[in-house]
Design a protein around this motif. Sequence first.
Motif, short mmCIF file in Angstrom:
data_model
loop_
_atom_site.label_atom_id
_atom_site.label_comp_id
_atom_site.label_asym_id
_atom_site.label_seq_id
_atom_site.Cartn_x
_atom_site.Cartn_y
_atom_site.Cartn_z
N LEU A 198 14.18 -2.37 -3.99
CA LEU A 198 15.10 -3.15 -2.61
C LEU A 198 14.04 -3.84 -1.42
N GLY A 199 12.80 -3.04 -1.50
CA GLY A 199 11.59 -4.24 -0.77
C GLY A 199 11.92 -5.98 -1.74
N VAL A 206 1.39 6.40 9.50
CA VAL A 206 0.97 5.51 8.28
C VAL A 206 1.96 4.53 8.34
N GLU A 207 3.32 4.63 8.22
CA GLU A 207 4.38 3.20 7.86
C GLU A 207 3.88 2.36 8.40
N THR A 208 3.53 2.73 9.53
CA THR A 208 2.96 1.09 10.87
C THR A 208 1.87 1.09 10.43
N ALA A 209 0.80 1.55 10.27
CA ALA A 209 -0.69 0.85 9.44
C ALA A 209 -1.09 0.34 8.20
N VAL A 210 0.06 0.81 7.64
CA VAL A 210 0.07 -0.15 6.38
C VAL A 210 0.41 -1.20 6.14
N PRO A 211 1.76 -1.72 7.03
CA PRO A 211 2.18 -3.41 6.93
C PRO A 211 1.19 -4.44 8.09
N VAL A 212 0.47 -3.55 9.21
CA VAL A 212 -0.17 -4.19 9.90
C VAL A 212 -1.69 -4.27 9.48
N LEU A 213 -1.92 -3.03 8.41
CA LEU A 213 -3.21 -3.76 8.15
C LEU A 213 -3.56 -5.15 6.89
N LEU A 214 -2.26 -4.96 6.31
CA LEU A 214 -1.97 -5.82 4.89
C LEU A 214 -1.93 -7.16 5.48
N SER A 215 -1.22 -7.28 7.31
CA SER A 215 -0.98 -8.19 7.85
C SER A 215 -2.90 -9.13 8.51
N ARG A 216 -3.27 -7.76 9.09
CA ARG A 216 -4.50 -8.64 9.00
C ARG A 216 -5.49 -8.86 7.96
N LEU A 217 -4.90 -8.26 6.70
CA LEU A 217 -6.29 -8.05 5.96
C LEU A 217 -5.90 -9.78 5.16
N PHE A 218 -4.60 -10.04 5.18
CA PHE A 218 -4.38 -11.43 3.67
C PHE A 218 -3.40 -12.50 5.05
N PRO A 219 -3.44 -13.62 4.99
CA PRO A 219 -2.71 -14.16 4.93
C PRO A 219 -1.53 -13.78 4.27
N ARG A 236 10.56 4.23 2.80
CA ARG A 236 10.30 3.40 3.61
C ARG A 236 9.24 2.30 3.25
N ILE A 237 7.90 3.27 3.29
CA ILE A 237 6.89 3.02 2.60
C ILE A 237 6.75 1.26 1.65
N LEU A 238 7.77 2.32 0.64
CA LEU A 238 7.34 1.84 -0.73
C LEU A 238 8.20 0.39 -0.27
N GLN A 239 8.95 0.68 0.16
CA GLN A 239 10.14 -1.06 0.37
C GLN A 239 9.48 -1.67 0.91
N THR A 240 8.91 -1.22 2.19
CA THR A 240 7.71 -2.35 2.53
C THR A 240 6.40 -2.91 2.09
N VAL A 241 6.09 -2.12 1.60
CA VAL A 241 4.54 -2.68 0.43
C VAL A 241 5.70 -3.29 -0.50
N ALA A 242 6.59 -3.66 -0.93
CA ALA A 242 6.74 -3.93 -2.02
C ALA A 242 7.29 -5.68 -1.30
N SER A 243 7.67 -5.43 -0.20
CA SER A 243 8.91 -6.76 0.46
C SER A 243 7.22 -7.69 0.98
N LEU A 244 5.79 -7.12 1.41
CA LEU A 244 5.22 -8.10 1.28
C LEU A 244 4.18 -8.09 0.36
N GLY A 245 4.83 -7.99 -1.42
CA GLY A 245 3.88 -8.85 -2.01
C GLY A 245 2.99 -8.36 -2.35
N VAL A 246 2.53 -6.40 -2.42
CA VAL A 246 2.06 -5.29 -2.79
C VAL A 246 1.56 -5.38 -4.32
N LYS A 247 1.27 -5.64 -5.49
CA LYS A 247 2.08 -5.78 -7.11
C LYS A 247 1.18 -3.94 -7.73
N GLU A 248 0.62 -3.72 -6.74
CA GLU A 248 0.11 -1.98 -7.55
C GLU A 248 -0.62 -1.00 -6.51
#
Length: 240
Positions: free
Chosen positions: A135-136, A225-238, A93-105
Amino acid sequence: MNLILLHPGELADSASVVLTDRRFTHIRDVHQVQPGDSLRVGMLGGAIGVARVVQLNPHSVELALDFSAARQPPAPLPVILVLALPRPKMFKRILQTVASLGVKEIWLIHSYRVDKSYWSSPLLTEAMIEAQLLLGLEQAGDTLMPRVEIRKRFKPFVEDELPGLLTGRQGWVAHPYEAEPCPSASVEPKLVAVGPEGGFIAYEVGKLQEAGLRSLSLGSRILRVETAVPVLLSRLFPLS
Protein backbone atom coordinates in the motif's frame (compact mmCIF):
# COMPACT_ATOMS: atom_id res chain seq x y z
CA MET A 1 -3.33 3.86 -5.63
CA ASN A 2 -0.99 5.95 -7.80
CA LEU A 3 0.74 2.89 -9.26
CA ILE A 4 -0.68 -0.52 -10.17
CA LEU A 5 1.93 -2.99 -8.92
CA LEU A 6 2.31 -6.28 -10.77
CA HIS A 7 4.08 -9.49 -9.82
CA PRO A 8 6.10 -10.97 -12.71
CA GLY A 9 4.55 -14.39 -12.10
CA GLU A 10 0.98 -13.22 -12.66
CA LEU A 11 1.44 -11.99 -16.22
CA ALA A 12 -0.64 -13.92 -18.74
CA ASP A 13 2.21 -13.38 -21.20
CA SER A 14 5.02 -10.86 -21.57
CA ALA A 15 2.65 -8.09 -22.64
CA SER A 16 -0.66 -8.50 -20.79
CA VAL A 17 -2.22 -9.23 -17.41
CA VAL A 18 -5.72 -9.92 -16.09
CA LEU A 19 -6.55 -8.59 -12.61
CA THR A 20 -9.43 -9.77 -10.43
CA ASP A 21 -8.39 -8.68 -6.91
CA ARG A 22 -8.44 -5.37 -5.01
CA ARG A 23 -6.42 -3.74 -7.80
CA PHE A 24 -9.23 -4.51 -10.22
CA THR A 25 -11.78 -3.08 -7.78
CA HIS A 26 -9.71 0.09 -7.39
CA ILE A 27 -9.24 0.47 -11.15
CA ARG A 28 -12.97 0.02 -11.72
CA ASP A 29 -14.36 2.09 -8.84
CA VAL A 30 -11.72 4.79 -8.27
CA HIS A 31 -10.02 5.26 -11.62
CA GLN A 32 -13.32 4.52 -13.39
CA VAL A 33 -11.51 3.58 -16.58
CA GLN A 34 -12.89 2.62 -19.93
CA PRO A 35 -11.30 0.40 -22.62
CA GLY A 36 -8.51 2.37 -24.25
CA ASP A 37 -7.62 4.35 -21.11
CA SER A 38 -4.06 4.23 -19.75
CA LEU A 39 -2.73 3.56 -16.24
CA ARG A 40 0.69 3.67 -14.64
CA VAL A 41 1.97 0.20 -13.78
CA GLY A 42 5.12 -1.05 -12.10
CA MET A 43 6.76 -4.44 -12.00
CA LEU A 44 7.47 -5.34 -8.38
CA GLY A 45 11.22 -4.99 -7.97
CA GLY A 46 11.58 -3.52 -11.44
CA ALA A 47 10.66 -0.67 -13.78
CA ILE A 48 7.61 1.55 -14.20
CA GLY A 49 5.64 1.64 -17.44
CA VAL A 50 2.12 2.14 -18.74
CA ALA A 51 -0.84 -0.14 -19.39
CA ARG A 52 -3.80 0.24 -21.72
CA VAL A 53 -7.18 -1.09 -20.63
CA VAL A 54 -8.13 -3.75 -23.18
CA GLN A 55 -11.26 -5.16 -21.57
CA LEU A 56 -13.30 -4.36 -18.46
CA ASN A 57 -16.11 -6.53 -17.14
CA PRO A 58 -17.85 -6.91 -13.74
CA HIS A 59 -15.21 -9.36 -12.49
CA SER A 60 -11.86 -8.47 -14.10
CA VAL A 61 -9.80 -6.05 -16.13
CA GLU A 62 -7.33 -6.94 -18.85
CA LEU A 63 -4.33 -4.66 -19.32
CA ALA A 64 -1.91 -4.49 -22.23
CA LEU A 65 1.54 -3.60 -20.86
CA ASP A 66 4.07 -1.26 -22.40
CA PHE A 67 7.53 -0.92 -20.85
CA SER A 68 9.21 0.42 -24.00
CA ALA A 69 9.72 3.81 -22.34
CA ALA A 70 10.12 2.43 -18.82
CA ARG A 71 11.62 4.47 -16.02
CA GLN A 72 13.16 3.43 -12.74
CA PRO A 73 11.46 3.82 -9.35
CA PRO A 74 12.42 6.67 -6.99
CA ALA A 75 15.79 6.38 -5.27
CA PRO A 76 15.62 4.64 -1.85
CA LEU A 77 16.46 6.50 1.33
CA PRO A 78 19.96 5.49 2.53
CA VAL A 79 18.64 4.50 5.95
CA ILE A 80 18.18 1.48 8.16
CA LEU A 81 15.17 2.01 10.43
CA VAL A 82 15.27 0.20 13.77
CA LEU A 83 11.81 0.37 15.27
CA ALA A 84 10.57 -0.88 18.62
CA LEU A 85 7.46 -2.86 17.71
CA PRO A 86 4.57 -0.34 17.70
CA ARG A 87 1.08 -0.93 18.99
CA PRO A 88 -0.92 -2.96 16.45
CA LYS A 89 -3.32 -0.05 15.98
CA MET A 90 -0.58 2.15 14.52
CA PHE A 91 1.71 -0.57 13.13
CA LYS A 92 -0.07 -0.75 9.77
CA ARG A 93 0.03 3.01 9.27
CA ILE A 94 3.71 3.20 10.13
CA LEU A 95 4.61 0.43 7.66
CA GLN A 96 2.70 2.19 4.90
CA THR A 97 4.31 5.53 5.75
CA VAL A 98 7.91 4.34 5.81
CA ALA A 99 7.43 2.37 2.60
CA SER A 100 6.03 5.47 0.88
CA LEU A 101 9.01 7.53 2.10
CA GLY A 102 11.54 5.13 0.56
CA VAL A 103 12.80 3.16 3.57
CA LYS A 104 14.08 -0.21 2.32
CA GLU A 105 15.36 -1.88 5.48
CA ILE A 106 13.33 -2.13 8.69
CA TRP A 107 14.29 -3.97 11.88
CA LEU A 108 11.48 -4.56 14.37
CA ILE A 109 12.84 -5.08 17.87
CA HIS A 110 11.62 -5.63 21.41
CA SER A 111 11.84 -3.01 24.13
CA TYR A 112 10.87 -2.87 27.79
CA ARG A 113 7.81 -0.75 27.00
CA VAL A 114 6.65 -3.00 24.15
CA ASP A 115 3.78 -5.14 25.45
CA LYS A 116 4.68 -8.80 24.93
CA SER A 117 1.20 -9.43 23.53
CA TYR A 118 2.11 -7.31 20.48
CA TRP A 119 4.40 -10.11 19.28
CA SER A 120 1.44 -12.46 18.85
CA SER A 121 -0.43 -10.04 16.59
CA PRO A 122 -1.53 -11.51 13.23
CA LEU A 123 -0.16 -8.30 11.69
CA LEU A 124 3.33 -9.74 12.07
CA THR A 125 2.81 -12.49 9.52
CA GLU A 126 4.83 -12.13 6.34
CA ALA A 127 1.68 -11.76 4.25
CA MET A 128 0.20 -9.01 6.42
CA ILE A 129 3.45 -7.05 6.54
CA GLU A 130 3.82 -7.29 2.77
CA ALA A 131 0.24 -6.10 2.27
CA GLN A 132 0.90 -2.89 4.22
CA LEU A 133 4.21 -2.27 2.48
CA LEU A 134 2.52 -2.69 -0.92
CA LEU A 135 0.00 0.00 0.00
CA GLY A 136 2.87 2.37 0.77
CA LEU A 137 4.63 1.56 -2.49
CA GLU A 138 1.43 2.08 -4.50
CA GLN A 139 0.92 5.46 -2.85
CA ALA A 140 4.46 6.64 -3.60
CA GLY A 141 4.79 5.17 -7.09
CA ASP A 142 7.60 2.84 -6.02
CA THR A 143 8.32 -0.77 -6.95
CA LEU A 144 11.11 -1.80 -4.55
CA MET A 145 9.82 -3.87 -1.63
CA PRO A 146 11.39 -3.08 1.76
CA ARG A 147 13.10 -5.82 3.73
CA VAL A 148 11.76 -6.44 7.24
CA GLU A 149 13.69 -8.26 9.97
CA ILE A 150 12.19 -9.22 13.34
CA ARG A 151 14.21 -9.52 16.54
CA LYS A 152 12.35 -10.34 19.75
CA ARG A 153 15.32 -9.96 22.11
CA PHE A 154 16.75 -6.48 22.61
CA LYS A 155 20.17 -7.17 24.12
CA PRO A 156 21.38 -9.83 21.63
CA PHE A 157 20.33 -7.59 18.74
CA VAL A 158 22.11 -4.52 20.12
CA GLU A 159 25.28 -6.36 21.10
CA ASP A 160 25.61 -8.85 18.24
CA GLU A 161 24.00 -7.30 15.16
CA LEU A 162 23.69 -3.55 15.58
CA PRO A 163 27.44 -2.79 15.38
CA GLY A 164 27.64 -4.49 11.98
CA LEU A 165 24.61 -2.58 10.72
CA LEU A 166 26.32 0.67 11.71
CA THR A 167 29.35 0.07 9.51
CA GLY A 168 29.72 3.08 7.21
CA ARG A 169 26.69 4.85 8.70
CA GLN A 170 25.83 7.56 11.16
CA GLY A 171 23.84 6.10 14.03
CA TRP A 172 21.05 7.99 15.79
CA VAL A 173 18.49 7.14 18.44
CA ALA A 174 15.47 9.41 18.79
CA HIS A 175 15.53 10.36 22.46
CA PRO A 176 14.46 13.83 23.59
CA TYR A 177 16.45 13.99 26.84
CA GLU A 178 20.10 15.10 26.99
CA ALA A 179 20.24 14.80 23.22
CA GLU A 180 21.82 16.67 20.34
CA PRO A 181 19.61 18.77 18.06
CA CYS A 182 18.58 16.94 14.91
CA PRO A 183 21.30 17.45 12.27
CA SER A 184 20.65 19.03 8.90
CA ALA A 185 19.35 16.83 6.11
CA SER A 186 21.96 14.99 4.08
CA VAL A 187 22.27 11.94 1.83
CA GLU A 188 24.86 10.34 4.11
CA PRO A 189 23.83 6.77 5.05
CA LYS A 190 22.28 6.54 8.49
CA LEU A 191 20.76 4.11 10.96
CA VAL A 192 17.91 5.51 13.02
CA ALA A 193 16.36 3.86 16.07
CA VAL A 194 12.91 4.86 17.32
CA GLY A 195 11.48 3.57 20.57
CA PRO A 196 7.92 2.64 21.56
CA GLU A 197 5.30 4.94 23.05
CA GLY A 198 7.01 6.29 26.17
CA GLY A 199 10.44 5.87 24.60
CA PHE A 200 13.35 3.57 25.30
CA ILE A 201 14.20 3.20 28.99
CA ALA A 202 17.53 4.53 30.26
CA TYR A 203 19.19 1.10 30.15
CA GLU A 204 18.22 0.66 26.51
CA VAL A 205 19.41 4.12 25.54
CA GLY A 206 22.72 3.35 27.24
CA LYS A 207 23.12 0.08 25.32
CA LEU A 208 22.30 1.79 22.03
CA GLN A 209 24.86 4.49 22.78
CA GLU A 210 27.46 1.85 23.65
CA ALA A 211 26.84 0.31 20.22
CA GLY A 212 27.60 3.65 18.57
CA LEU A 213 24.31 5.55 18.36
CA ARG A 214 24.03 9.20 19.35
CA SER A 215 20.84 10.64 20.85
CA LEU A 216 18.96 13.29 18.91
CA SER A 217 15.99 15.43 19.71
CA LEU A 218 13.26 16.81 17.45
CA GLY A 219 12.53 19.62 19.88
CA SER A 220 10.49 20.21 23.01
CA ARG A 221 7.31 18.56 21.75
CA ILE A 222 6.84 14.87 22.53
CA LEU A 223 5.45 13.14 19.44
CA ARG A 224 3.66 9.84 18.94
CA VAL A 225 5.70 7.21 17.14
CA GLU A 226 3.54 7.41 14.00
CA THR A 227 4.23 11.15 13.86
CA ALA A 228 7.86 11.06 14.99
CA VAL A 229 9.00 8.58 12.33
CA PRO A 230 8.05 10.62 9.23
CA VAL A 231 9.14 13.87 10.89
CA LEU A 232 12.50 12.34 11.74
CA LEU A 233 13.08 10.98 8.24
CA SER A 234 12.10 14.29 6.65
CA ARG A 235 14.55 16.13 8.91
CA LEU A 236 17.45 13.74 8.32
CA PHE A 237 17.10 13.30 4.55
CA PRO A 238 16.30 15.59 1.62
CA LEU A 239 13.10 13.85 0.51
CA SER A 240 12.30 14.13 -3.16
